[in-house]
Each structure stands twice: as structure tokens, then as C-alpha cells.
Design an enzyme around this catalytic site. Structure first.
Site, PDB file in Angstrom:
ATOM      1  N   HIS A  46       0.818  -1.213   0.000  1.00  0.00           N
ATOM      2  CA  HIS A  46       0.000   0.000   0.000  1.00  0.00           C
ATOM      3  C   HIS A  46       0.862   1.278   0.000  1.00  0.00           C
ATOM      4  O   HIS A  46       0.844   2.053  -0.936  1.00  0.00           O
ATOM      5  CB  HIS A  46      -0.890   0.026   1.247  1.00  0.00           C
ATOM      6  CG  HIS A  46      -1.750  -1.186   1.427  1.00  0.00           C
ATOM      7  ND1 HIS A  46      -2.860  -1.454   0.662  1.00  0.00           N
ATOM      8  CD2 HIS A  46      -1.671  -2.201   2.323  1.00  0.00           C
ATOM      9  CE1 HIS A  46      -3.428  -2.578   1.075  1.00  0.00           C
ATOM     10  NE2 HIS A  46      -2.730  -3.054   2.073  1.00  0.00           N
TER      11      HIS A  46
HETATM   12  O1  RIB Z   1      -4.983  -0.157   4.719  1.00  0.00           O
HETATM   13  C1  RIB Z   1      -3.587  -0.116   4.533  1.00  0.00           C
HETATM   14  C2  RIB Z   1      -2.969   0.962   5.354  1.00  0.00           C
HETATM   15  O2  RIB Z   1      -3.194   0.722   6.739  1.00  0.00           O
HETATM   16  C3  RIB Z   1      -1.447   1.022   5.207  1.00  0.00           C
HETATM   17  O3  RIB Z   1      -1.016   2.339   5.412  1.00  0.00           O
HETATM   18  C4  RIB Z   1      -0.965   0.149   6.319  1.00  0.00           C
HETATM   19  O4  RIB Z   1       0.358   0.491   6.750  1.00  0.00           O
HETATM   20  C5  RIB Z   1      -1.949   0.495   7.404  1.00  0.00           C
HETATM   21  O5  RIB Z   1      -1.518   1.705   8.020  1.00  0.00           O
END
Ligand code: RIB
Ligand code: CA
Length: 338
Positions: free
Chosen positions: A271
Site C-alpha cells: 500500500h
Molecule cells: O490499509 C492499509 C494501510 O493501513 C497502510 O497504510 C498500512 O500500513 C496500514 O496503516
């Protein structure tokens, strides 16, 4: 779609989304873009931070930590440990908020493990956290900067950013772009059926950001679920054999267990590194501008991010597609060669 056409797909509606031209291959003086990373490490945060440190196109001016994947002080300690791992303890770390603006803190040890960066043991930091609070550092950095010059890269809940805007609204004019990993639009949520984790943890802070007028580029699950780090990417990274590459591969191998099992995916969605990849090479991504909102009304739908173009002018560029192979080539080569 060819990678060149990716460059033209990003709507020009917001300042940060310059189209990436391939007209000239002549070497150009590199304009280094200063960025502030606000983070809740988190293995995917860790890869994003390492990628940023490895990219000459960017200068990481500071890291501010925010409670999210794991609580404070872990997110601060992990930020310090990552800089020690990278040999970059020149980058200052500022401890930010302990909890969301209104809601109780929800964490994600079920994904990231009890340390938040399970899969690696980070070296001890020799430089401590700075004494200024993370929110105050964001404000100070903005007030000292020229108009529309600051790039904020929140890759966790938006608590610090929302608090900074609430405490000192004049920073809005100082910010060139906020590039945030968070939200889910056509994609289902990963924390509730409709809410992505960063949006779910602090939807009120997100509302402040969405309504601030600051140019906003959002990397929701719609695109990050297409950025899957496949086994051959992880093996290629590990094959560099450096302490950084081995730690990064170890973190990804731990982190991927949850998503691979939950979604039966061939690899883990990386992500947060999407935010950095976009700042290094916007041609890797494509998106479009919309008026976005976040639900703060009831327990069933809180944290749901959605498009309502009839409600007003576009306030965000939503990124929806990535050239995944080119993106992971960037991630593996940059971190492998650190
Ligand atoms: O949903 C994914 C996000 O939530 C990313 O930033 C992961 O590190 C968590 O913080
Ligand atoms: Ca994160």
C-alpha cells in the site's frame, strides 16, 4: 495500456499530478522534491520510507509518527530504527499523536505483528526522537516554507495532519500537495466491509483534510490491491543480500501472510510505497479528479470514502491504476542498491 499513456491519464486537476513526459531523453537537472513522511510503521510503511530514502528525486526532510498499525511509542521507535537501518539518522523523527481525534485507537497487530515490523529486527537507533511534537513540527515546517511548496506524505491515519490544520489553518496555503494512502472507493474495505484502515481509524481527521482545499492525491485500496509484491519480486530483493534488502524482504514475508490468506492473493499489496512511487515517477499511475467525502455518521459505515461529484468541485485526485511490474522494478532496484 502502454506505460507512456499512464503518464497522460493522471488528471491535471491537481498540482502534484504533473504528466510525466518522455519527449526528451536528454539528462535534465534533477529538481529534488522535499517531502515530509507521516507514518505508522508498519512493514509497508517501512518499504515506503526505504524507497524514499533511496530515491534521489526526493529529500525526506522529516518523519512524523502517528498511532495506527501499532501504538505509540512503537511507531516512533520503528521510525528511528528504520533510519538506523538505512544509515540515515540525519533525518529527524518527531513523535505525533497518541490516538485519533475523537475515536478510540484501533490497531492492526493481527497484520503487522506485536512490534509492527515483525519479520525484521531493526538496529538500535543512536539518535533519539526530537523534542517538538509531530503536529507542531508539521506546522513549523509549513510556516517556514514558501507558499504551496510543502509535500506531505501521510501513509497512516490522518490524525497529525488533521490536528495541524485545526491548530493552524494558515498552513493550508503552504502545502503544495498531500499524497495519502487511504480509503476505498469501488474496492471493498479491509477493516470493515466499507472502510480501509487509515480512513477507519481517524475519519474525522480525514474529513478535515478532505474539506481543507489542499491539493490531495489519494492512493486507495482500488489501486494498492493491484500493487501486489509477488514472490519473484521478494526473492529478487532478498538476492541483493545486504542488511537493508534482507530486512525489507523479511518484513514483506511476514506482512504478506495476512492478506494472502484473507484475500487468497498471489502476493501482498504494498500500500504505502505507492505514494513514494508516484512522487518518483507519476507515469507509473493513473487516476482522475473527483469530489470525495468520508462517512463519520454511524458505526456501520464510518470511514467509508466515496465520490459525490454533485456535492462540489473536485477536491482530490483518486489513483486507480498502476503499472505494477515497472513499479516493483523500481522498488526492488532502488532498495536493493541502497
Ligand atoms: O490499509 C492499509 C494501510 O493501513 C497502510 O497504510 C498500512 O500500513 C496500514 O496503516
Ligand atoms: Ca501505514
Amino acid at each position: 495500456m502502454s506505460s507512456d499513456s499512464f503518464a497522460q491519464e493522471i488528471d491535471e486537476g491537481h498540482d502534484g499530478a504533473e504528466a510525466h513526459s518522455h519527449e526528451s531523453d536528454a539528462p535534465r537537472a534533477m529538481n529534488v522534491r522535499p517531502i515530509l513522511i507521516d507514518t505508522d510503521p508498519g512493514q509497508d510503511d517501512a518499504i515506503a520510507i526505504l524507497l524514499a530514502l533511496a530515491s534521489p528525486e526526493l529529500e525526506v526532510t522529516a518523519i512524523t509518527s502517528v498511532a495506527g498499525n501499532v501504538p505509540q511509542p512503537l511507531v516512533t521507535e520503528n521510525s528511528l530504527g528504520l533510519l538506523a537501518l538505512a544509515g540515515r539518522e540525519d533525518v529527524p523523527v518527531y513523535r505525533g499523536c497518541e490516538r485519533p481525534l475523537l475515536r478510540d485507537l484501533v490497531t492492526a497487530e493481527y497484520v503487522h505483528g506485536p512490534t509492527g515490523v515483525d519479520g525484521a529486527v531493526l538496529p538500535p537507533a543512536s539518535v533519539g526522537v526530537r523534542s517538538t511534537h509531530g503536529v507542531d513540527h508539521i506546522i513549523d515546517a509549513c510556516l517556514e516554507a514558501p507558499d504551496a511548496s510543502v509535500t506531505l506524505c501521510p501513509i497512516g491515519p490522518l490524525t497529525n495532519i488533521g490536528m495541524a490544520i485545526a491548530k493552524e489553518p494558515s498552513i493550508v496555503g503552504k502545502i503544495r500537495e498531500i499524497v495519502w494512502m487511504g480509503g476505498a472507493f469501488d474496492e471493498a474495505g479491509n477493516t470493515t466491509a466499507v472502510a480501509e484502515f487509515n480512513a477507519y481509524v481517524d475519519p474525522h481527521a480525514a474529513h478535515i483534510v478532505f474539506t481543507s482545499g489542499i491539493p490531495l492525491t489519494i492512493f486507495p485500496l482500488d489501486v494498492t490491491h493491484k500493487a501486489l509484491m509477488l514472490p519473484h519480486h521478494v526473492e529478487a530483493l532478498a538476492s541483493y543480500g545486504t542488511p537493508i534488502a534482507e530486512a525489507a524482504a523479511g518484513m514483506i514475508r511476514y506482512y504478506e501472510i495476512y492478506d494472502v490468506d484473507k484475500y487468497d492473493l498471489p502476493g501482498a499489496p504494498l500500500h504505502d510505497p505507492c505514494v513514494i512511487g508516484y512522487l518518483v515517477d507519476p507515469s507509473l499511475f493513473r487516476g482522475s479528479s473527483h469530489h470525495v467525502r468520508i462517512d463519520t455518521t454511524n458505526e456501520e459505515t464510518i470511514g467509508n470514502t466515496y465520490v459525490e461529484d454533485s456535492a462540489g468541485e473536485p477536491n482530490a485526485t483518486i489513483i486507480t491504476d498502476v503499472d505494477a511490474e515497472r513499479f516493483f522494478t523500481l522498488v526492488v532496484e532502488r532498495i536493493g542498491e541502497m
